[in-house]
Scaffold this motif. Structure first.
Motif, PDB file in Angstrom:
ATOM      1  N   ASN A  56       0.807  -1.213   0.000  1.00 26.43           N
ATOM      2  CA  ASN A  56       0.000   0.000   0.000  1.00 26.43           C
ATOM      3  C   ASN A  56       0.843   1.267   0.000  1.00 26.43           C
ATOM      4  O   ASN A  56       1.954   1.288   0.534  1.00 26.43           O
ATOM      5  CB  ASN A  56      -1.011  -0.008   1.156  1.00 26.43           C
ATOM      6  N   ILE A 116      -6.526   8.844   9.025  1.00 26.61           N
ATOM      7  CA  ILE A 116      -6.897  10.009   9.826  1.00 26.61           C
ATOM      8  C   ILE A 116      -5.958  10.116  11.026  1.00 26.61           C
ATOM      9  O   ILE A 116      -5.311   9.153  11.408  1.00 26.61           O
ATOM     10  CB  ILE A 116      -8.356   9.904  10.332  1.00 26.61           C
ATOM     11  N   LEU A 118      -4.602  10.106  14.684  1.00 28.04           N
ATOM     12  CA  LEU A 118      -4.924   9.283  15.851  1.00 28.04           C
ATOM     13  C   LEU A 118      -5.804  10.024  16.856  1.00 28.04           C
ATOM     14  O   LEU A 118      -6.701   9.448  17.459  1.00 28.04           O
ATOM     15  CB  LEU A 118      -3.606   8.852  16.513  1.00 28.04           C
ATOM     16  N   CYS A 121      -9.435   9.424  16.283  1.00 25.48           N
ATOM     17  CA  CYS A 121      -9.915   8.073  15.962  1.00 25.48           C
ATOM     18  C   CYS A 121     -11.143   7.654  16.753  1.00 25.48           C
ATOM     19  O   CYS A 121     -11.859   6.749  16.357  1.00 25.48           O
ATOM     20  CB  CYS A 121      -8.795   7.038  16.097  1.00 25.48           C
ATOM     21  N   CYS A 122     -11.390   8.309  17.883  1.00 24.29           N
ATOM     22  CA  CYS A 122     -12.580   7.936  18.659  1.00 24.29           C
ATOM     23  C   CYS A 122     -13.811   8.750  18.246  1.00 24.29           C
ATOM     24  O   CYS A 122     -14.902   8.514  18.736  1.00 24.29           O
ATOM     25  CB  CYS A 122     -12.311   8.108  20.150  1.00 24.29           C
ATOM     26  N   VAL A 123     -13.614   9.757  17.395  1.00 24.12           N
ATOM     27  CA  VAL A 123     -14.734  10.640  17.042  1.00 24.12           C
ATOM     28  C   VAL A 123     -14.897  10.764  15.525  1.00 24.12           C
ATOM     29  O   VAL A 123     -15.153  11.851  15.006  1.00 24.12           O
ATOM     30  CB  VAL A 123     -14.568  12.053  17.671  1.00 24.12           C
ATOM     31  N   VAL A 124     -14.757   9.665  14.836  1.00 19.00           N
ATOM     32  CA  VAL A 124     -14.932   9.680  13.383  1.00 19.00           C
ATOM     33  C   VAL A 124     -16.422   9.878  13.075  1.00 19.00           C
ATOM     34  O   VAL A 124     -17.269   9.282  13.735  1.00 19.00           O
ATOM     35  CB  VAL A 124     -14.456   8.344  12.766  1.00 19.00           C
ATOM     36  N   GLN A 138     -10.418   0.955   4.080  1.00 23.95           N
ATOM     37  CA  GLN A 138      -9.791   0.871   5.399  1.00 23.95           C
ATOM     38  C   GLN A 138      -9.629   2.272   5.975  1.00 23.95           C
ATOM     39  O   GLN A 138      -9.030   3.141   5.351  1.00 23.95           O
ATOM     40  CB  GLN A 138      -8.417   0.207   5.296  1.00 23.95           C
ATOM     41  N   LEU A 139     -10.184   2.453   7.161  1.00 26.68           N
ATOM     42  CA  LEU A 139     -10.078   3.737   7.847  1.00 26.68           C
ATOM     43  C   LEU A 139      -8.981   3.576   8.894  1.00 26.68           C
ATOM     44  O   LEU A 139      -9.188   2.972   9.944  1.00 26.68           O
ATOM     45  CB  LEU A 139     -11.442   4.043   8.491  1.00 26.68           C
ATOM     46  N   LEU A 140      -7.795   4.071   8.573  1.00 24.77           N
ATOM     47  CA  LEU A 140      -6.632   3.821   9.432  1.00 24.77           C
ATOM     48  C   LEU A 140      -6.177   5.080  10.142  1.00 24.77           C
ATOM     49  O   LEU A 140      -6.544   6.197   9.758  1.00 24.77           O
ATOM     50  CB  LEU A 140      -5.471   3.262   8.593  1.00 24.77           C
ATOM     51  N   THR A 141      -5.367   4.884  11.168  1.00 19.87           N
ATOM     52  CA  THR A 141      -4.868   6.022  11.949  1.00 19.87           C
ATOM     53  C   THR A 141      -3.396   6.307  11.628  1.00 19.87           C
ATOM     54  O   THR A 141      -2.676   5.444  11.153  1.00 19.87           O
ATOM     55  CB  THR A 141      -4.930   5.707  13.453  1.00 19.87           C
ATOM     56  N   SER A 143      -0.025   8.921  13.397  1.00 20.94           N
ATOM     57  CA  SER A 143       0.314   9.931  14.403  1.00 20.94           C
ATOM     58  C   SER A 143       1.439  10.820  13.890  1.00 20.94           C
ATOM     59  O   SER A 143       2.397  11.107  14.600  1.00 20.94           O
ATOM     60  CB  SER A 143       0.679   9.255  15.729  1.00 20.94           C
ATOM     61  N   LEU A 171       7.390   1.167   5.777  1.00 20.87           N
ATOM     62  CA  LEU A 171       7.159   0.242   6.879  1.00 20.87           C
ATOM     63  C   LEU A 171       7.203  -1.153   6.299  1.00 20.87           C
ATOM     64  O   LEU A 171       6.591  -1.412   5.267  1.00 20.87           O
ATOM     65  CB  LEU A 171       5.773   0.465   7.490  1.00 20.87           C
ATOM     66  N   LEU A 180       6.704  -5.573  13.172  1.00 19.32           N
ATOM     67  CA  LEU A 180       7.266  -4.503  12.350  1.00 19.32           C
ATOM     68  C   LEU A 180       8.751  -4.819  12.175  1.00 19.32           C
ATOM     69  O   LEU A 180       9.526  -4.697  13.112  1.00 19.32           O
ATOM     70  CB  LEU A 180       7.079  -3.168  13.085  1.00 19.32           C
ATOM     71  N   LYS A 183      11.588   0.018   9.625  1.00 20.46           N
ATOM     72  CA  LYS A 183      10.870   1.251   9.337  1.00 20.46           C
ATOM     73  C   LYS A 183      11.935   2.274   9.014  1.00 20.46           C
ATOM     74  O   LYS A 183      13.014   2.242   9.617  1.00 20.46           O
ATOM     75  CB  LYS A 183      10.101   1.615  10.606  1.00 20.46           C
TER      76      LYS A 183
ATOM     77  N   SER B 450       9.251  -7.002  17.436  1.00 20.07           N
ATOM     78  CA  SER B 450       9.558  -5.979  16.428  1.00 20.07           C
ATOM     79  C   SER B 450      10.866  -5.266  16.736  1.00 20.07           C
ATOM     80  O   SER B 450      11.699  -5.080  15.866  1.00 20.07           O
ATOM     81  CB  SER B 450       8.433  -4.942  16.369  1.00 20.07           C
ATOM     82  N   MET B 542       2.345   0.758  12.604  1.00 21.00           N
ATOM     83  CA  MET B 542       1.463  -0.318  12.157  1.00 21.00           C
ATOM     84  C   MET B 542       0.229   0.278  11.485  1.00 21.00           C
ATOM     85  O   MET B 542      -0.138   1.411  11.741  1.00 21.00           O
ATOM     86  CB  MET B 542       1.013  -1.169  13.364  1.00 21.00           C
ATOM     87  N   VAL B 544      -3.273   0.517  11.729  1.00 18.61           N
ATOM     88  CA  VAL B 544      -4.324   0.226  12.707  1.00 18.61           C
ATOM     89  C   VAL B 544      -5.602   0.936  12.288  1.00 18.61           C
ATOM     90  O   VAL B 544      -5.574   2.136  11.988  1.00 18.61           O
ATOM     91  CB  VAL B 544      -3.945   0.737  14.121  1.00 18.61           C
ATOM     92  N   ASP B 545      -6.716   0.223  12.272  1.00 20.49           N
ATOM     93  CA  ASP B 545      -7.968   0.896  11.917  1.00 20.49           C
ATOM     94  C   ASP B 545      -8.439   1.754  13.092  1.00 20.49           C
ATOM     95  O   ASP B 545      -8.079   1.522  14.247  1.00 20.49           O
ATOM     96  CB  ASP B 545      -9.038  -0.123  11.502  1.00 20.49           C
ATOM     97  N   ALA B 546      -9.235   2.760  12.751  1.00 19.97           N
ATOM     98  CA  ALA B 546      -9.585   3.796  13.724  1.00 19.97           C
ATOM     99  C   ALA B 546     -10.273   3.222  14.961  1.00 19.97           C
ATOM    100  O   ALA B 546      -9.920   3.573  16.098  1.00 19.97           O
ATOM    101  CB  ALA B 546     -10.473   4.852  13.057  1.00 19.97           C
ATOM    102  N   CYS B 550      -8.789   3.324  18.708  1.00 19.85           N
ATOM    103  CA  CYS B 550      -9.540   3.996  19.781  1.00 19.85           C
ATOM    104  C   CYS B 550      -9.665   3.060  20.977  1.00 19.85           C
ATOM    105  O   CYS B 550      -9.389   3.446  22.117  1.00 19.85           O
ATOM    106  CB  CYS B 550     -10.914   4.406  19.260  1.00 19.85           C
ATOM    107  N   LYS B 623     -14.524   0.734  21.627  1.00 21.84           N
ATOM    108  CA  LYS B 623     -15.267   0.560  20.380  1.00 21.84           C
ATOM    109  C   LYS B 623     -15.315  -0.912  19.978  1.00 21.84           C
ATOM    110  O   LYS B 623     -15.418  -1.253  18.802  1.00 21.84           O
ATOM    111  CB  LYS B 623     -14.596   1.365  19.267  1.00 21.84           C
ATOM    112  N   ALA B 631     -13.334  -4.639   5.143  1.00 21.53           N
ATOM    113  CA  ALA B 631     -12.186  -4.066   4.443  1.00 21.53           C
ATOM    114  C   ALA B 631     -10.874  -4.629   4.980  1.00 21.53           C
ATOM    115  O   ALA B 631      -9.844  -4.597   4.300  1.00 21.53           O
ATOM    116  CB  ALA B 631     -12.191  -2.545   4.590  1.00 21.53           C
TER     117      ALA B 631
END
Lengths: 191, 638
Positions: A56, A116, A118, A121-124, A138-141, A143, A171, A180, A183, B450, B542, B544-546, B550, B623, B631
């Motif tokens: 990706n 998006i 981090l 991530c709790c308020v998407v 995929q909705l990923l975070t 930082s 990565l 991992l 990186k 890792s 990594m 990581v999905d949202a 969370c 969550k 996905a």
């Protein structure tokens, strides 16, 4: 001129594994909308890591993009890589929901990832959640700071003024093991 | 609690006759399986948790809470789904020692995607819901480490009575009828351990001395010379094995990784024990310890007087320092070897046999150490086995060495790889807490692999930590030996950068220091990076999905708060509840009414009916969800 960090062990780390067990991901931090820079960043990273394809690639712009027209030329260049099977999934970071939907509607190769910050991530928004779910995006975070490498830091490190063209973070994960492997960053500077 | 072989159990005298037979064939079986499986490679990450529950029955009129001895009946129903559809059921249920206990695990293991962390809590909730549906209105299941009034008069429903003069346990307090009746293993183990030892087990836990505490705490000393007057005395396997734990197992990609994880998680055992401390009350008394560990260790201590060093060796071969339930005695990886600094008791003949079969020194020591024990549970149908294929005799000894870590070879004819089990944690009251702890430990394993981190300290220091971990409020007040420089030479530069510790202390003696749980988990400026910052750093690399991120953030925040002392451990919270209860008379006694109110409150906290910020903090909503988003399932390892 190419310059590597002393004791760079990324390629060694990669070579310790069977390439089919690894998953490569790039995040490309672009400083403008010129597709030439994008192509340059991908080519250089592939050569550096000695890999033919990646799982990706996510692009990020230093400045907020509100209009999909500003993204189109870069996206088209990215799509070419997918069509050539050099990239499996493409995505974009920090794009608001509306331009993201516009990008999705317009694109030939649809974004499979939206990244998006981090901290959010709790308020998407439920509508973005639903859109991603419906379209298997995929909705990923992440930082990362908005400015991945501030000019002031760069000037201090290098001792003279350069223009940052792009930064790629790569990565390398071991598939299905949550490991991992390595990186690192590549960056391109101009005068 | 271990392997459940079907069949007819042998008496202790018969079992004893077969001791050497079990060991001889167990070793051959291990050698054979090792030859078959040593080169097994490429297993992906799979992992799972085990949560144990107590079935409680409330008498709301009399304000009494008892353990409900309905596990057998409820398990029969819980197992129906698995029998009907073993491949796609969402949970698996197993018996445990107590006739009031059940153990639940996810229907199939979690996998190597980070998104799996987001389904753990949902599955725990589902399990709890599934079991709860089978309960009567006045019953509930609680995930509590120890039932506070276990072994008190009339603590079971229906009523049962101890039989000090006859039966399996011969306890003054713990009835044989409170042992799970659905499988002979449990009663049989109790009897065999008692008979092997030559007397009842003896558990003495120091009483918490309050203003009005009376010493002797009760009249146990009149009935048993093993009872210490200023201690809470217990005399049955049920007081230990009747406790509930939280365990997790991880599959490694090969035997080398399994040995690395076994070693690297070992120094974390006492830290996680102190962190999860949840059992300050035993047999109706507030004690001076916070954890179950030493109680279980004593509750299955089958060593004879000779083996305990009280008499010269005559019948037995070894003087053995620890119970078969205790912390591990040796590391397994080459990096660990130099830290193996306690005398390891092992059978030299077994060791030599393993070495002759091309098993390396450290692994041979480990197995030869496990095999100093006798079988304490043997079934007539299992005496004669095919050593080429069966592993029951090996498992017989392996699964009755209940240690902090367990190194698990792949089962015969299965797709399962080399695994490691992490066993020190006490179970917490809520699914949120248990999920947080499970995810934290599994994330740590990923960070260790890792960044190739090195947590090893001398094993004698781990043992010292185990003792200190169980003390009252050790999570806040305790100081533990922990490694300062955790970046090894092969760590990537990034880890060294994060760790910010100096590289010039190569001396083993300088590589570790005393730290609090807070410093270990949250870090100490300039000295130690902290486990949570390391996890966060790993997560930033990594995908990581949202929702998962969370959830993980909620879990990590909770762990940070509990480590810092901002919120209480379960043990401290229970203590506080008891001493602040209007009926408490500063006499260390947890009465029926206090017990009832405590368990009612625990049930309400667990179900979310009441908030409990002093135990959980303010953000306890994750969550979590039942399934991984489509996905992400497209990634091959979902």
């Amino acid at each position: 001129m190419c310059q590597s960090r002393p004791n760079d062990d990324s390629v060694t780390k990669i070579s310790e594994h069977d390439s089919s067990d690894l998953k490569f991901g790039f995040k490309i931090f672009l400083t403008n909308e010129d597709p030439v820079l994008l192509i340059d960043s991908i080519e250089k990273t592939l050569i550096t890591l000695n890999v033919a394809s990646v799982s990706n690639v996510i692009i990020a712009f230093g400045e907020k993009k509100n209009d999909v027209s500003e993204i189109k030329s870069v996206w088209t260049a990215l799509e070419d890589y997918v069509l050539q099977n050099k990239i499996s999934k493409i995505g974009i970071a920090d794009l608001e929901e509306e331009p993201f939907r516009a990008l999705y509607d317009w694109a030939t190769v649809k974004p499979s990832i939206i990244q998006i910050n981090l901290s959010t991530c709790c308020v998407v928004s439920p509508t973005l959640q639903a859109f991603c779910k419906d379209n298997e995006i995929q909705l990923l975070t992440h930082s990362d700071p908005t400015d991945i490498l501030p000019k002031s830091s760069l000037d201090i490190v290098l001792g003279k003024e350069f223009l940052l063209k792009w930064v790629v973070r790569f990565l390398v994960h071991i598939k299905c093991r949550g490991v991992l492997t390595t990186k690192g960053y590549l960056l391109s500077l101009g005068k | 609690m271990g392997l459940l072989s079907e069949g007819s159990p042998l008496t202790w005298e018969e079992t004893k006759k077969y001791s050497q037979h079990v060991r001889d064939h167990g070793i051959i079986q291990f050698i054979n399986l090792y030859k078959r499986l040593r080169d097994r490679q490429g297993d992906v990450l799979k992992w799972g948790d085990e949560v144990e529950y107590i079935i409680v029955k409330f008498d709301d009129e009399k304000k009494i809470a008892k353990v409900s001895l309905r596990a057998k009946e409820i398990l029969a129903k819980l197992n129906e789904k698995e029998q009907a559809d073993p491949l796609s059921c969402k949970s698996l249920w197993r018996p445990e020692y107590g006739a009031y206990m059940i153990e639940g695990t996810p229907g199939k293991p979690y996998g190597g995607l980070l998104a799996h962390f987001n389904i753990v809590e949902a599955n725990m909730k589902l399990r709890r819901e599934e079991a709860s549906q089978l309960l009567a209105d006045d019953e509930c299941i609680i995930s509590l480490t120890s039932f506070p009034r276990l072994g008190c008069e009339n603590f079971t429903d229906p009523p049962t009575y101890p039989t000090p003069e006859e039966g399996y346990t011969r306890s003054l307090f713990f009835p044989d009828d409170a042992i799970f009746p659905g499988h002979p293993r449990f009663k049989n183990l109790s009897r065999n351990i008692r008979q092997r030892r030559g007397e009842k087990v003896a558990i003495n836990i120091p009483i918490f001395r309050d203003k009005n505490t009376v010493i002797p705490v009760d009249d146990s000393y009149k009935y048993s010379k093993a009872a210490l007057p200023d201690h809470v005395y217990m005399d049955a396997m049920g007081f230990g094995m009747g406790c509930c734990c939280l365990q997790m197992t991880f599959q490694a990609c090969n035997i080398t990784e399994a040995r690395t994880l076994y070693d690297q998680l070992t120094p974390l055992c006492p830290i996680m024990l102190a962190f999860t401390a949840a059992s300050p009350v035993h047999r109706g008394f507030l004690t001076d310890v916070d954890c179950r560990w030493s109680i279980i260790a004593s509750s299955v201590d089958c060593r004879t007087e000779e083996e305990r060093g009280l008499k010269p060796l005559k019948e037995n071969k070894f003087v053995i320092k620890k119970s078969r339930y205790d912390s591990i005695d040796s590391y397994l990886s080459p990096q660990g070897e130099k830290f193996n600094d306690i005398p390891l008791i092992y059978d030299p003949d077994v060791y030599q046999k393993l070495r002759d079969n091309d098993i390396d020194h450290l692994l041979a020591l480990h197995i030869a150490h496990l095999f100093i024990r006798d079988s304490v549970s043997l079934f007539s149908e299992k005496i004669n086995q095919n050593d080429e294929e069966d592993t029951d005799h090996f498992e017989n000894i392996q699964s009755t060495n209940w240690q902090t870590m367990r190194f698990k070879p792949p089962p015969p004819n299965s797709t399962i790889g080399w695994r490691v089990e992490f066993r020190p944690c006490e179970v917490q009251v809520t699914d949120f807490e248990n999920a947080a702890i499970v995810c934290f430990v599994v994330l740590l394993t990923r960070v260790i692999l890792s960044y190739q981190l090195d947590f090893l300290i001398p094993i004698s220091k781990v043992d010292e930590n185990m003792v200190n971990a169980q003390k009252k409020n050790a999570c806040v007040e305790g100081r533990f030996w922990f490694r300062k420089d955790i970046t090894t030479q092969v760590s990537p530069p990034k880890a060294s950068e994060v760790c910010q510790t100096s590289k010039n202390e190569q001396d083993i003696c300088d590589s570790y220091a005393l730290m609090t749980v807070n410093e270990i988990i949250n870090g100490k400026e300039g000295e130690f990076p902290g486990l949570i910052p390391l996890i966060n750093n790993y997560l930033s690399g990594m995908d990581v999905d949202a929702d998962t991120h969370c959830t993980i953030q909620q879990y990590l925040k909770f762990i940070q708060r509990r480590a810092s002392g901002e919120i209480l451990t379960t043990a401290s919270w229970i203590r506080k509840f008891v001493v602040e209860h209007p009926e408490y008379k500063q006499d260390s006694k947890v009465t029926n009414r206090i017990n009832y109110d405590l368990l009612k409150t625990i049930d309400a906290v667990q179900s979310g009916k009441i908030q409990c910020p002093e135990l959980l903090g303010t953000s306890v909503i994750s969550k979590t969800r039942e399934n991984i988003p489509a996905a992400l399932t497209k990634e091959s390892c979902a």
